[in-house]
Design an enzyme around this catalytic site. Sequence first.
Site, PDB file in Angstrom:
ATOM      1  CB  CYS A   8      29.938  53.798  54.438  1.00  0.00           C
ATOM      2  SG  CYS A   8      28.648  52.689  55.012  1.00  0.00           S
ATOM      3  N   GLY A   9      32.067  51.547  56.202  1.00  0.00           N
ATOM      4  CA  GLY A   9      32.714  50.131  56.097  1.00  0.00           C
ATOM      5  C   GLY A   9      31.711  49.230  55.362  1.00  0.00           C
ATOM      6  CG  HIS A  10      27.397  48.720  55.327  1.00  0.00           C
ATOM      7  ND1 HIS A  10      27.064  50.150  55.862  1.00  0.00           N
ATOM      8  CD2 HIS A  10      26.249  48.702  54.288  1.00  0.00           C
ATOM      9  CE1 HIS A  10      26.260  50.601  55.386  1.00  0.00           C
ATOM     10  NE2 HIS A  10      25.699  49.864  54.324  1.00  0.00           N
TER      11      HIS A  10
ATOM     12  CG  HIS B 110      27.940  56.846  63.631  1.00  0.00           C
ATOM     13  ND1 HIS B 110      28.261  57.781  62.747  1.00  0.00           N
ATOM     14  CD2 HIS B 110      27.337  55.768  62.439  1.00  0.00           C
ATOM     15  CE1 HIS B 110      27.931  57.545  61.567  1.00  0.00           C
ATOM     16  NE2 HIS B 110      27.352  56.363  61.420  1.00  0.00           N
TER      17      HIS B 110
ATOM     18  CG  ASP C 174      25.456  49.298  60.618  1.00  0.00           C
ATOM     19  OD1 ASP C 174      25.201  48.260  59.986  1.00  0.00           O
ATOM     20  OD2 ASP C 174      26.459  50.000  60.562  1.00  0.00           O
TER      21      ASP C 174
ATOM     22  CB  CYS D 161      29.023  49.685  62.387  1.00  0.00           C
ATOM     23  SG  CYS D 161      29.351  51.341  61.966  1.00  0.00           S
ATOM     24  N   GLY D 162      31.354  49.000  59.719  1.00  0.00           N
ATOM     25  CA  GLY D 162      32.787  48.821  59.621  1.00  0.00           C
ATOM     26  C   GLY D 162      33.596  49.957  60.256  1.00  0.00           C
ATOM     27  CB  THR D 163      33.121  53.549  60.092  1.00  0.00           C
ATOM     28  OG1 THR D 163      31.684  53.759  60.231  1.00  0.00           O
ATOM     29  CG2 THR D 163      33.672  53.942  58.797  1.00  0.00           C
TER      30      THR D 163
HETATM   31  O1  PYC Z   1      29.698  50.260  58.029  1.00  0.00           O
HETATM   32  O2  PYC Z   1      30.978  52.050  58.442  1.00  0.00           O
HETATM   33  C1  PYC Z   1      29.954  51.552  58.467  1.00  0.00           C
HETATM   34  C2  PYC Z   1      28.632  51.934  58.516  1.00  0.00           C
HETATM   35  C3  PYC Z   1      28.428  53.296  59.067  1.00  0.00           C
HETATM   36  C4  PYC Z   1      27.043  53.652  58.999  1.00  0.00           C
HETATM   37  C5  PYC Z   1      26.311  52.623  58.324  1.00  0.00           C
HETATM   38  N1  PYC Z   1      27.232  51.660  58.415  1.00  0.00           N
END
Ligand code: PYC
Length: 309
Positions: free
Chosen positions: A85-87, A205, A231, A235-237
């Site tokens: 999870c990036g965030h 997603h 999100d 969303c980082g990923t």
């Molecule tokens: O930031 O990767 C992310 C992420 C995945 C689900 C919610 N945020």
Amino acid sequence: MKVIDSHTGGEPTRVILEGGPDLGAGPLDERCALFARDFDHFRTMCVREPRCSDATVGALLCEPHDSTCSVGVIFFNTAGYLGMCGHGTIGLAATLAYLGRLEPGEHRFETPVGVVKVNLLNANEVRIENVESYRYRKSVSVDVPDIGPVVGDIAWGGNWFFLIDGAPAALTLDNVQELTYASTKIRRALNKAGVTGEGGVEIDHIEFFEEPASKGADSRNFVLCPGGAYDRSPCGTGTCAKLACLAADGKLLPGEDWIQESIVGSRFTGSYRYDEAGRIIPSITGSAYICGEAWLTFQEGDPFRLGIA
Ligand code: PYC
């Protein structure tokens, strides 16, 4: 359970510092499987209502298995577990900095899908170099009931994404309900048609992209997360999956910045490099802020002790 809450570009992260399950000292993917099999109630108690909301990603802080890493982490949400999870990684780094447990500079965090490099730039700003990301399939069409054919790319950025250029409504907060409805239908249609990520893994997603609303950004997105919430961050990923698609299409060169704006207007700056094997290694930079510290309590006799299912 002792937790610290933060948000990264509006998207919440709840880090469990104490009172989580004891998963032993094995590799993180094995510990994640153990968490899901024997201790899933810790997940539901921590992030489901009435103690939390659908948007929150939980982060269980663990001892790393890989001794080159400062910490290990297992991410989860109201629906289940996330590979990366990036965030949440940005939120975890800001949380550890707030606690005085992480100095500015480079660190390595271990996740169930691999090691992520974390550069704490200051108390709030964090750059992460994610796991390898790639586009698995380009321009896949799926027939969606009441919507018609929808075309998107399937890509991995630490989770599986279906990325669609365009959206059924403008990417504004007024349209969240409509966007959630359409993206949920698309996810169901993909699952029903057996369209998956590599190895038959579910695509959980869904992302819509359109032109940015603010100056300097390259794109704006809406991301449907597994539990059904959107999100609030870019969303980082999901941004890493987008970078992999841009790289595959020759639309972004290594080292060039891509500024991804979320539906609430928060931003991540992304870029990528190729590793020695020619794989895409994306990075994103964003900021997180601490918004609470709490002891969660679970009283005997509380009918919603384990969270609302
Ligand atoms: O930031 O990767 C992310 C992420 C995945 C689900 C919610 N945020």
